[in-house]
Design a protein around this motif. Structure first.
Motif, mmCIF file in Angstrom:
data_model
loop_
_atom_site.group_PDB
_atom_site.id
_atom_site.type_symbol
_atom_site.label_atom_id
_atom_site.label_comp_id
_atom_site.label_asym_id
_atom_site.label_seq_id
_atom_site.Cartn_x
_atom_site.Cartn_y
_atom_site.Cartn_z
ATOM 1 N N ALA A 32 0.850 -1.192 0.000
ATOM 2 C CA ALA A 32 0.000 0.000 0.000
ATOM 3 C C ALA A 32 0.884 1.240 0.000
ATOM 4 O O ALA A 32 2.003 1.224 0.507
ATOM 5 C CB ALA A 32 -0.901 0.010 1.234
ATOM 6 N N PHE A 33 0.355 2.305 -0.589
ATOM 7 C CA PHE A 33 1.047 3.601 -0.572
ATOM 8 C C PHE A 33 -0.025 4.672 -0.637
ATOM 9 O O PHE A 33 -0.537 4.993 -1.702
ATOM 10 C CB PHE A 33 2.000 3.697 -1.749
ATOM 11 N N ARG A 34 -0.407 5.170 0.529
ATOM 12 C CA ARG A 34 -1.457 6.175 0.609
ATOM 13 C C ARG A 34 -1.044 7.298 1.543
ATOM 14 O O ARG A 34 -0.540 7.050 2.628
ATOM 15 C CB ARG A 34 -2.755 5.555 1.139
ATOM 16 N N ARG A 35 -1.316 8.506 1.096
ATOM 17 C CA ARG A 35 -1.075 9.707 1.900
ATOM 18 C C ARG A 35 0.315 9.742 2.535
ATOM 19 O O ARG A 35 0.476 10.119 3.687
ATOM 20 C CB ARG A 35 -2.142 9.853 2.969
ATOM 21 N N GLY A 36 1.322 9.300 1.781
ATOM 22 C CA GLY A 36 2.689 9.378 2.252
ATOM 23 C C GLY A 36 3.141 8.218 3.120
ATOM 24 O O GLY A 36 4.271 8.204 3.582
ATOM 25 N N ILE A 37 2.282 7.234 3.334
ATOM 26 C CA ILE A 37 2.648 6.060 4.122
ATOM 27 C C ILE A 37 2.685 4.855 3.191
ATOM 28 O O ILE A 37 1.707 4.543 2.516
ATOM 29 C CB ILE A 37 1.648 5.790 5.269
ATOM 30 N N ALA A 38 3.825 4.170 3.163
ATOM 31 C CA ALA A 38 3.993 2.988 2.318
ATOM 32 C C ALA A 38 4.245 1.774 3.194
ATOM 33 O O ALA A 38 4.964 1.860 4.190
ATOM 34 C CB ALA A 38 5.167 3.186 1.369
ATOM 35 N N THR A 39 3.637 0.660 2.838
ATOM 36 C CA THR A 39 3.915 -0.605 3.503
ATOM 37 C C THR A 39 4.311 -1.622 2.448
ATOM 38 O O THR A 39 3.819 -1.576 1.315
ATOM 39 C CB THR A 39 2.706 -1.135 4.302
ATOM 40 N N GLY A 40 5.214 -2.507 2.836
ATOM 41 C CA GLY A 40 5.660 -3.513 1.892
ATOM 42 C C GLY A 40 6.325 -4.675 2.580
ATOM 43 O O GLY A 40 6.649 -4.612 3.776
ATOM 44 N N GLU A 41 6.530 -5.730 1.801
ATOM 45 C CA GLU A 41 7.189 -6.934 2.274
ATOM 46 C C GLU A 41 8.413 -7.169 1.406
ATOM 47 O O GLU A 41 8.398 -6.896 0.207
ATOM 48 C CB GLU A 41 6.263 -8.145 2.185
ATOM 49 N N VAL A 42 9.450 -7.707 2.042
ATOM 50 C CA VAL A 42 10.675 -8.035 1.318
ATOM 51 C C VAL A 42 11.182 -9.381 1.816
ATOM 52 O O VAL A 42 11.137 -9.660 3.018
ATOM 53 C CB VAL A 42 11.775 -6.973 1.529
ATOM 54 N N ALA A 43 11.659 -10.203 0.889
ATOM 55 C CA ALA A 43 12.305 -11.466 1.230
ATOM 56 C C ALA A 43 13.726 -11.442 0.685
ATOM 57 O O ALA A 43 13.971 -10.925 -0.409
ATOM 58 C CB ALA A 43 11.535 -12.642 0.633
ATOM 59 N N ALA A 44 14.651 -11.974 1.459
ATOM 60 C CA ALA A 44 16.043 -12.112 1.031
ATOM 61 C C ALA A 44 16.340 -13.600 0.907
ATOM 62 O O ALA A 44 16.029 -14.380 1.816
ATOM 63 C CB ALA A 44 16.978 -11.470 2.041
ATOM 64 N N ALA A 45 16.934 -13.992 -0.211
ATOM 65 C CA ALA A 45 17.239 -15.400 -0.445
ATOM 66 C C ALA A 45 18.618 -15.535 -1.074
ATOM 67 O O ALA A 45 19.090 -14.628 -1.759
ATOM 68 C CB ALA A 45 16.187 -16.034 -1.349
ATOM 69 N N ALA A 46 19.254 -16.681 -0.831
ATOM 70 C CA ALA A 46 20.549 -16.995 -1.443
ATOM 71 C C ALA A 46 20.704 -18.506 -1.469
ATOM 72 O O ALA A 46 20.265 -19.197 -0.542
ATOM 73 C CB ALA A 46 21.694 -16.362 -0.663
ATOM 74 N N GLY A 47 21.307 -18.991 -2.522
ATOM 75 C CA GLY A 47 21.560 -20.422 -2.601
ATOM 76 C C GLY A 47 20.306 -21.274 -2.534
ATOM 77 O O GLY A 47 20.329 -22.377 -2.004
ATOM 78 N N GLY A 48 19.181 -20.748 -3.022
ATOM 79 C CA GLY A 48 17.948 -21.509 -3.046
ATOM 80 C C GLY A 48 17.201 -21.563 -1.723
ATOM 81 O O GLY A 48 16.236 -22.311 -1.596
ATOM 82 N N ARG A 49 17.618 -20.765 -0.737
ATOM 83 C CA ARG A 49 16.891 -20.769 0.536
ATOM 84 C C ARG A 49 16.650 -19.342 1.021
ATOM 85 O O ARG A 49 17.399 -18.421 0.713
ATOM 86 C CB ARG A 49 17.607 -21.589 1.587
ATOM 87 N N THR A 50 15.588 -19.203 1.776
ATOM 88 C CA THR A 50 15.235 -17.898 2.336
ATOM 89 C C THR A 50 16.167 -17.575 3.493
ATOM 90 O O THR A 50 16.352 -18.396 4.387
ATOM 91 C CB THR A 50 13.774 -17.899 2.819
ATOM 92 N N LEU A 51 16.748 -16.382 3.451
ATOM 93 C CA LEU A 51 17.576 -15.911 4.558
ATOM 94 C C LEU A 51 16.742 -15.152 5.577
ATOM 95 O O LEU A 51 16.923 -15.302 6.775
ATOM 96 C CB LEU A 51 18.699 -15.000 4.049
ATOM 97 N N SER A 52 15.853 -14.307 5.063
ATOM 98 C CA SER A 52 15.007 -13.502 5.947
ATOM 99 C C SER A 52 13.830 -12.977 5.149
ATOM 100 O O SER A 52 13.847 -12.957 3.927
ATOM 101 C CB SER A 52 15.812 -12.345 6.551
ATOM 102 N N ARG A 53 12.815 -12.552 5.893
ATOM 103 C CA ARG A 53 11.674 -11.883 5.271
ATOM 104 C C ARG A 53 11.130 -10.898 6.283
ATOM 105 O O ARG A 53 11.258 -11.109 7.490
ATOM 106 C CB ARG A 53 10.614 -12.841 4.773
ATOM 107 N N GLY A 54 10.536 -9.833 5.770
ATOM 108 C CA GLY A 54 10.028 -8.837 6.695
ATOM 109 C C GLY A 54 8.960 -7.952 6.107
ATOM 110 O O GLY A 54 8.774 -7.899 4.886
ATOM 111 N N SER A 55 8.272 -7.286 7.019
ATOM 112 C CA SER A 55 7.270 -6.273 6.673
ATOM 113 C C SER A 55 7.794 -4.940 7.175
ATOM 114 O O SER A 55 8.319 -4.857 8.290
ATOM 115 C CB SER A 55 5.938 -6.580 7.360
ATOM 116 N N PHE A 56 7.629 -3.925 6.369
ATOM 117 C CA PHE A 56 8.177 -2.609 6.685
ATOM 118 C C PHE A 56 7.151 -1.517 6.391
ATOM 119 O O PHE A 56 6.313 -1.669 5.517
ATOM 120 C CB PHE A 56 9.429 -2.338 5.843
ATOM 121 N N ARG A 57 7.266 -0.411 7.104
ATOM 122 C CA ARG A 57 6.455 0.769 6.831
ATOM 123 C C ARG A 57 7.402 1.960 6.709
ATOM 124 O O ARG A 57 8.326 2.115 7.502
ATOM 125 C CB ARG A 57 5.443 1.027 7.939
ATOM 126 N N TYR A 58 7.153 2.760 5.709
ATOM 127 C CA TYR A 58 7.917 3.985 5.466
ATOM 128 C C TYR A 58 6.967 5.173 5.513
ATOM 129 O O TYR A 58 5.804 5.056 5.112
ATOM 130 C CB TYR A 58 8.548 3.971 4.068
#
Length: 160
Positions: free
Chosen positions: A113-139
């Motif tokens: 979402a990105f409304r009225r200057g507030i954005a939310t999103g999810e990101v996943a980090a992976a390497a070598g075929g496996r997930t290293l981390s995942r997270g939800s963030f707000r800006y």
């Protein structure tokens, strides 16, 4: 839509330089939707020598930084920020594994979402075929936040 940015272009847009720039390439973007970036973990990367040097793992905080940088580039592509910046206001991350020398970390970001200057999103980090981390963030993008409307000055007092 596919677009790519070089490391120098990424550094310029984020206003972040080495050694804290955690993205080598910004490989693909669908503005307002999703993006992918990568970081090659060179065996001589500065953090391997000072963070658990006997184990040689990428610090979790730097995984998170790469995730944040990928998401903010996606936010900047969704809405032109010019010289203005967005600031992280919320982080919720689950760590699963460590990045090691020689791997390439891929950061996959999705803007929820990105409304009225507030954005939310999810990101996943992976390497070598496996997930290293995942997270939800707000800006927050203060320059895009809706300001209250109404009279600029209080109305004059009423007379009886």
């Amino acid at each position: 839509m596919t677009a790519s940015l070089s490391r120098a272009q990424i550094a310029s847009r984020l206003d972040i330089t080495d050694p804290f720039l955690m993205i080598d390439t910004f490989e693909e973007i669908e503005p307002g939707r999703r993006a992918r970036a990568t970081l090659a973990l060179a065996p001589d990367a500065w953090f391997f020598g000072c963070h658990l040097p006997a184990s040689q793992v990428m610090p979790a905080t730097l995984q998170i930084e790469g995730m944040l940088q990928t998401l903010v580039l996606l936010i900047y592509a969704a809405q032109d920020h010019g010289v203005n910046r967005s600031y992280v206001t919320s982080v919720n991350v689950q760590l699963a594994a460590a990045g090691t020398p020689g791997q390439t970390v891929t950061f996959e970001a999705e803007l929820s979402a990105f409304r009225r200057g507030i954005a939310t999103g999810e990101v996943a980090a992976a390497a070598g075929g496996r997930t290293l981390s995942r997270g939800s963030f707000r800006y927050a993008s203060p320059h895009l936040m809706a300001m209250p409307t109404g009279p600029a000055t209080p109305p004059p007092p009423s007379t009886p």
